[in-house]
Structure formats: C-alpha cells, structure tokens
Design an enzyme around this catalytic site. Structure first.
Site, PDB file in Angstrom:
ATOM      1  CE  LYS A 152      48.875  33.469  44.934  1.00 37.79           C
ATOM      2  NZ  LYS A 152      48.964  33.652  43.478  1.00 37.79           N
ATOM      3  CG  PHE A 192      49.554  34.027  38.268  1.00 39.20           C
ATOM      4  CD1 PHE A 192      48.790  33.542  39.317  1.00 39.20           C
ATOM      5  CD2 PHE A 192      49.292  35.310  37.802  1.00 39.20           C
ATOM      6  CE1 PHE A 192      47.791  34.316  39.905  1.00 39.20           C
ATOM      7  CE2 PHE A 192      48.293  36.096  38.369  1.00 39.20           C
ATOM      8  CZ  PHE A 192      47.550  35.599  39.429  1.00 39.20           C
ATOM      9  N   GLY A 193      52.704  35.281  37.725  1.00 33.81           N
ATOM     10  CA  GLY A 193      53.057  36.692  37.901  1.00 33.81           C
ATOM     11  C   GLY A 193      54.265  36.901  38.820  1.00 33.81           C
ATOM     12  CE1 TYR A 194      55.931  42.301  38.969  1.00 29.97           C
ATOM     13  CE2 TYR A 194      53.546  42.051  38.836  1.00 29.97           C
ATOM     14  CZ  TYR A 194      54.704  42.685  38.441  1.00 29.97           C
ATOM     15  OH  TYR A 194      54.657  43.698  37.515  1.00 29.97           O
ATOM     16  CG  ASP A 195      52.411  34.010  42.886  1.00 32.08           C
ATOM     17  OD1 ASP A 195      52.070  35.058  43.474  1.00 32.08           O
ATOM     18  OD2 ASP A 195      51.599  33.156  42.489  1.00 32.08           O
ATOM     19  CB  THR A 197      39.632  37.382  34.171  1.00 32.28           C
ATOM     20  OG1 THR A 197      41.062  37.460  34.092  1.00 32.28           O
ATOM     21  CG2 THR A 197      39.256  35.928  34.407  1.00 32.28           C
ATOM     22  CE  LYS A 249      43.615  38.910  37.613  1.00 32.91           C
ATOM     23  NZ  LYS A 249      42.925  40.136  37.132  1.00 32.91           N
ATOM     24  CG  ASP A 280      42.253  45.708  38.294  1.00 32.58           C
ATOM     25  OD1 ASP A 280      42.374  45.323  37.119  1.00 32.58           O
ATOM     26  OD2 ASP A 280      42.984  46.591  38.782  1.00 32.58           O
ATOM     27  CG  ASN A 340      45.410  35.962  34.752  1.00 34.40           C
ATOM     28  OD1 ASN A 340      45.643  34.772  34.953  1.00 34.40           O
ATOM     29  ND2 ASN A 340      46.208  36.929  35.176  1.00 34.40           N
TER      30      ASN A 340
HETATM   31  P1  ITT Z   1      42.397  40.482  33.529  1.00 35.77           P
HETATM   32  O1  ITT Z   1      42.459  41.993  33.537  1.00 35.77           O
HETATM   33  O2  ITT Z   1      41.909  39.916  32.217  1.00 35.77           O
HETATM   34  O3  ITT Z   1      41.656  39.923  34.712  1.00 35.77           O
HETATM   35  P2  ITT Z   1      45.245  40.699  34.071  1.00 35.77           P
HETATM   36  O4  ITT Z   1      46.338  39.699  34.330  1.00 35.77           O
HETATM   37  O5  ITT Z   1      45.536  41.767  33.034  1.00 35.77           O
HETATM   38  O6  ITT Z   1      43.912  39.901  33.677  1.00 35.77           O
HETATM   39  P3  ITT Z   1      45.067  42.685  36.132  1.00 35.77           P
HETATM   40  O7  ITT Z   1      44.887  43.834  35.196  1.00 35.77           O
HETATM   41  O8  ITT Z   1      44.229  42.626  37.377  1.00 35.77           O
HETATM   42  O9  ITT Z   1      44.819  41.309  35.417  1.00 35.77           O
HETATM   43  O10 ITT Z   1      46.606  42.618  36.541  1.00 35.77           O
HETATM   44  C1  ITT Z   1      46.997  41.759  37.543  1.00 35.77           C
HETATM   45  C2  ITT Z   1      48.490  41.557  37.497  1.00 35.77           C
HETATM   46  O11 ITT Z   1      48.997  41.643  38.841  1.00 35.77           O
HETATM   47  C3  ITT Z   1      48.805  40.151  37.015  1.00 35.77           C
HETATM   48  O12 ITT Z   1      48.973  40.108  35.615  1.00 35.77           O
HETATM   49  C4  ITT Z   1      50.087  39.830  37.795  1.00 35.77           C
HETATM   50  O13 ITT Z   1      51.187  40.426  37.159  1.00 35.77           O
HETATM   51  C5  ITT Z   1      49.844  40.559  39.117  1.00 35.77           C
HETATM   52  N1  ITT Z   1      49.152  39.662  40.069  1.00 35.77           N
HETATM   53  C6  ITT Z   1      47.866  39.734  40.508  1.00 35.77           C
HETATM   54  N2  ITT Z   1      47.600  38.739  41.371  1.00 35.77           N
HETATM   55  C7  ITT Z   1      48.720  38.031  41.468  1.00 35.77           C
HETATM   56  C8  ITT Z   1      49.069  36.858  42.185  1.00 35.77           C
HETATM   57  O14 ITT Z   1      48.180  36.215  42.945  1.00 35.77           O
HETATM   58  N3  ITT Z   1      50.312  36.391  42.066  1.00 35.77           N
HETATM   59  C9  ITT Z   1      51.216  37.012  41.297  1.00 35.77           C
HETATM   60  N4  ITT Z   1      50.973  38.107  40.573  1.00 35.77           N
HETATM   61  C10 ITT Z   1      49.726  38.615  40.645  1.00 35.77           C
END
Ligand code: ITT
Length: 219
Positions: free
Chosen positions: A198, A175-178, A37, A42, A94, A39
């Site tokens: 979490k 992060f993200g949609y949290d 990853t 993660k 993923d 990210n």
């Molecule tokens: P890698 O592919 O390099 O691992 P990525 O962020 O592109 O990183 P994904 O393709 O798996 O990873 O996309 C996951 C997305 O889903 C992430 O960018 C967030 O927008 C969302 N996501 C996943 N887990 C999450 C979490 O625990 N909390 C909030 N959003 C999450």
C-alpha cells in the site's frame, strides 16, 4: 535552490529554507517530525514510510477543520501545533477519498461522511449505498501534507492514488475506506495489500516521497 523549480509545492515567503538533512547529520541522531493528528493509523503509515524520522504525534485538539480543501485543513492543523514546537519541523496530513460519480464526495468530509462522530463502518456503508447501481465507480485518494520548517516557513505537497470503488468490502489491513478502494492496476483492495505494498503506491506514500525530497531522510 531546488524547491523553486518544483511545481508541486509553494512557499509563503522567500525566507531561507532549512536544510534538515545537514542539521540532523550534524547532530548525529534521528530528526524529530511533529505530526498534527489524533489518527494512529496515519502515524503508523507515516512512521513506516519515513523510517529515518522520530515521528512525534501531537493532537491539534479543538481545531476546526473548516477549509474547503485538503491544503487549507492541513495548514489549519499544522499551524495549531507549530506554535508549540518553534524551531522544529512540523507536519499535518489531511486526506480523503474523492469519488467521481459523487461529484468528489466524500472529499474533505471523508472522516465524518456519515456524520459525527467519525465512524468507519457507517462511512463505508453510506458510500456503498450512494453508489448502488452506479457503473462508473472511479475514485482517487488524496493526501495533502503541510509542513512548517524550523524557521516558520510553510510548504504544501500533494499525493494521489487513482482507482475505483468495489461493489463490496474486502480485506482487513489498513483503515478507513481501504476495504472498498481498488487501486488502478490491481484486483485487490488496499485492505488486501500488505503495508509495504500500500505505502509504495498510496496517496500518503506519494505525498511523503515529496516531503522526503524537501526534508531529507531524517538521519
Ligand atoms: P486527523 O485530522 O487527526 O489527522 P482524521 O482521520 O480526522 O485525523 P482527516 O480529517 O484527514 O483525518 O480525514 C481523513 C479520512 O479520510 C480518514 O478518517 C479516512 O476515513 C479517510 N482516509 C484517509 N487516508 C486513508 C487511507 O490511507 N485509507 C483509508 N482511508 C483513508
């Protein structure tokens, strides 16, 4: 062997599955787990959930995540790094958010819902816009972890966390949609919970619990 009785995982062949716990106990140090990853969020959560492992990030640069499901994309990522770390445990996560009223979107497109490049504020704004006036806001997070064991054997596990999408963002953790996701049984978003809270109920926490059952505690 215990894996054969578990319905949440599958194996691509019947070759011997490594017992990592025994291996690392014999070596007397933390077991390395290479994680495909880029990210950092993660990586932080995986390190918190699997403290017995030395989590080694490896960016599977340039791979195209073009599978129709989480498992396919996790396998694409983990295979890209397993080539470089033969004889070691490798994993990819993923994950994404699936919203019932949107037919499962953003799903595998969660990272780039609002387009390239990945942009969290834009993704969250688009999600809220697409749910304007929608009453049924049921959603779930999914995390799929694909593993490659030291013999090259592949294994996939999933974890889910059901909940709903809030009317507006709240909280600064995670992060993200949290900030938009309220897990079932809570009146706070993931971003208002502590990391421990979490991780105890999240899709990633649940998937990694299954990983731990397979790989051991790492120490
Ligand atoms: P890698 O592919 O390099 O691992 P990525 O962020 O592109 O990183 P994904 O393709 O798996 O990873 O996309 C996951 C997305 O889903 C992430 O960018 C967030 O927008 C969302 N996501 C996943 N887990 C999450 C979490 O625990 N909390 C909030 N959003 C999450």
């Amino acid at each position: 062997m215990r894996l054969k009785t578990q319905d949440w995982c599958w194996k691509e062949s019947t070759r011997f599955f490594f017992n990592a716990e025994t291996q690392s106990a014999q070596r007397g140090y933390k077991m390395k787990l290479f994680v495909a990853t880029h990210n950092q969020h993660k990586i932080r959560e995986i390190s918190q959930i699997l403290p017995g492992f030395e989590i080694v990030p490896d960016d599977p640069e340039g791979v195209e995540e073009n599978a129709p499901d989480f498992a396919g994309n996790a396998l694409i990522k983990v295979r890209a790094i397993a080539e470089k770390h033969k004889g070691e445990w490798c994993m990819a996560d993923d994950s994404g958010l699936e919203v019932k009223a949107l037919g499962g979107a953003p799903g595998v497109h969660s990272a780039r819902y609002a387009g390239e490049p990945s942009n969290t504020p834009a993704n969250n704004a688009l999600l809220l816009k697409n749910l304007e006036g929608v009453k049924d806001r049921a959603a779930r997070f999914t995390c799929c972890c694909a593993l490659v064991d030291p013999s090259g054997e592949e294994l996939v596990v999933h974890g889910h966390c059901p909940g709903h999408i809030a009317e507006k963002a709240a909280g600064v953790e995670g992060f993200g949609y949290d900030p938009l996701f309220i897990p079932n049984g809570y009146d706070k978003s993931f971003a208002e919970l502590s990391a421990d809270e979490k991780n105890a109920i999240s899709h990633r926490g649940r998937a990694l619990e299954k990983v731990r059952e397979i790989v051991g505690n790492g120490e």
